[in-house]
Design an enzyme around this catalytic site. Structure first.
Site, short mmCIF file in Angstrom:
data_model
loop_
_atom_site.label_atom_id
_atom_site.label_comp_id
_atom_site.label_asym_id
_atom_site.label_seq_id
_atom_site.Cartn_x
_atom_site.Cartn_y
_atom_site.Cartn_z
N LYS A 61 0.91 -0.97 0.02
CA LYS A 61 -0.11 -0.01 -0.05
C LYS A 61 0.99 1.18 -0.04
CE LYS A 61 -4.33 1.44 0.32
NZ LYS A 61 -5.70 0.36 -0.28
N ASP A 69 -6.98 4.35 -4.51
CA ASP A 69 -7.58 4.46 -3.21
C ASP A 69 -8.24 5.77 -2.89
OD1 ASP A 69 -7.80 2.53 -0.74
OD2 ASP A 69 -7.28 4.49 0.37
#
Ligand code: NDP
Length: 450
Positions: A125, A165
């Site tokens: 991430k 995201d």
């Protein structure tokens, strides 16, 4: 229990001030107890100790020049957490709240989520504490280019494949891919969530929201129930929330809320999707402007929220879909939902319910789909995008959607059968965590101490 305590204490010392990361680790370790107690091999190979430590953490300066000619500096991150099952895969988040702890919690969750999809992808991430709100297109582009000026050397189609995201959609992916291509000379599938014009996959944009609704559908079907006619609460008003609402309508349900960081919108007649898309996807406006077209709706500003939670979860409904951000559903919110007769919660966001809220859902024996299972449709479809890029193919909307349904069904079955195997059939948190963990842990053991 002591190893959970010991692990968290150790993390607090070695990785200080990362509350969300400790929360994610504690939740996973808590549900792994039954498998850790009976399997010496995981202890012998120090699997937990290795899993909670990212393989690599990249933190970097992102300098850029704003429209006034002033130099701005943000912090960039990419946490390459675990590559036992495949190249690191996970989104990039641009939001002022981003810090190392937030990215680590998201990366840690991503390991198990990606394993659950059954696809060959590891967990990672990244992001930056950059606030895209109110920035011009030029500022966004210059920021994305500067971000990639460092990140390009760490990513690649077989090493690390970022996606979007919060705050990162097709526009940002476009600017980042453009700069990557310029620096490397490679036109390859290094990002997912790309535009349909140049390598993106149909259904990727819709996948997380659609998948989260399919997950609810499978949970309800197991109880002999369906989505048809159900009143639904949705939080958030971004990518995941919008396509959750779209799929809920398609399957006969009635979503009556959505929210953003300014407040909650409640439209008893059902949220008008066209108005919502126009506001959020085209004009990037505040949610309160919805009232211009629909004066019968109600907008509750955050200043009017209950002190112990959020207005959206206090409205009576049968189904709830948290699709905004972490810890957006408190224990008091969970109690209100249960008291109002909610029968299922399916999480589009990552870790939206606090640990106390999760306990309330599990104790009440309602259907509860944790984010790492219920929102895995996004990353699964990203992997389908990678597969199409690698094989130079393009699948139709129906083909990708069909694959997404099958993947969501398999994730549900994997979590529910594992939960039943460990004697807690209603507990999909335990089921999802153990099912994901087993795949990653066994792969790590087979690959040796690396
Ligand atoms: P978007 O940026 O498209 O939308 C986020 C939405 O949530 C916005 O409406 C935003 O409101 C709201 N929001 C964000 N932070 C806060 C906050 N602190 N308080 C209140 N509202 C907030 O992001 P996505 O829809 O892509 O992501 C939503 C969630 O889904 C995240 O948890 C993400 O990690 C998760 N997720 C996303 C996937 C994807 O494919 N995009 C895949 C899997 C999970 P505002 O605009 O006012 O800030």
């Amino acid at each position: 229990m002591t190893y959970i305590h010991d692990t968290i204490v150790k993390l607090q010392k070695t990785s200080p001030a990362q509350a969300e990361f400790y929360q994610a680790v504690e939740e996973v370790l808590d549900s792994l107890q039954p498998i850790l107690e009976t399997n010496e091999k995981y202890k012998h190979h120090a699997i937990i100790e290795r899993m909670v430590e990212p393989e690599r953490q990249i933190m970097f300066r992102v300098p850029w020049v704003d429209d006034q000619g002033k130099v701005q500096v943000n912090k960039g991150y990419r946490i390459e957490f675990n590559s036992a099952l495949g190249p690191y895969k996970g989104g990039l988040r641009f939001h002022p709240s981003v810090n190392a702890g937030i990215i680590k919690f998201l990366g840690f969750e991503q390991i198990f989520k990606n394993a659950l999809t059954g696809l060959p992808i590891g967990g990672g991430k990244g992001g930056a504490n950059f606030d895209p709100k109110g920035k011009s297109d030029g500022e966004i582009m210059r920021f994305c280019q500067s971000f990639i000026n460092e990140l390009y050397r760490h990513i690649g189609p077989t090493t690390d494949v970022p996606a979007g995201d919060i705050g990162v959609g097709a526009r940002e992916i476009g600017y980042m891919f453009g700069q990557y291509k310029r620096l490397t000379g490679n036109y390859d599938g290094v990002f997912t969530g790309k535009s349909l014009l140049w390598g993106g996959s149909l259904v990727r944009k819709e996948a997380t929201g659609y998948g989260c609704v399919y997950f609810a559908q499978y949970m309800l079907a197991d109880k002999g129930d369906s989505l048809a006619g159900k009143q639904c609460l949705v939080s958030g008003a971004g990518n995941v929330a919008i396509y959750t609402i779209e799929k809920l309508y398609e399957l006969g349900a009635r979503p009556v809320t959505c929210s953003d960081s300014s407040g909650t919108l409640y439209h008893e007649a059902g949220i008008d999707l066209a108005t919502l898309k126009e506001l959020k996807e085209v004009r990037k406006a505040r949610l309160s402007e919805y009232l211009v077209a629909h004066p019968d709706a109600r907008f509750i500003p955050v200043t009017d929220y209950p002190a112990d939670g959020h207005a959206v979860w206090r409205i009576p409904a049968q189904l709830a879909f948290p699709c905004a951000t972490q810890n957006e559903l408190t224990e008091a919110d969970a109690r209100a939902l249960v008291a109002n007769g909610v029968i299922a919660v399916s999480e589009g966001a990552n870790m939206p319910s606090t640990q106390e809220a999760v306990e309330v859902f599990l104790d009440a024996r309602i259907c509860y789909g944790p984010g790492k299972a219920a929102n895995a449709g996004g990353v699964a479809t990203s992997q389908l995008e990678m597969a199409q890029n690698a094989s130079m193919q393009r699948w139709s909307f129906e083909e990708v959607d069909e694959k997404l349904k099958v993947i969501m069904k398999n994730i549900y079955l994997s979590a529910s059968t594992t939960a039943a195997e460990f004697g807690e059939p209603h507990n999909l948190v335990l089921g999802a965590n153990i099912a994901g963990f087993r795949k990653v842990a066994d792969a790590m053991i087979e690959q040796g101490v690396v």
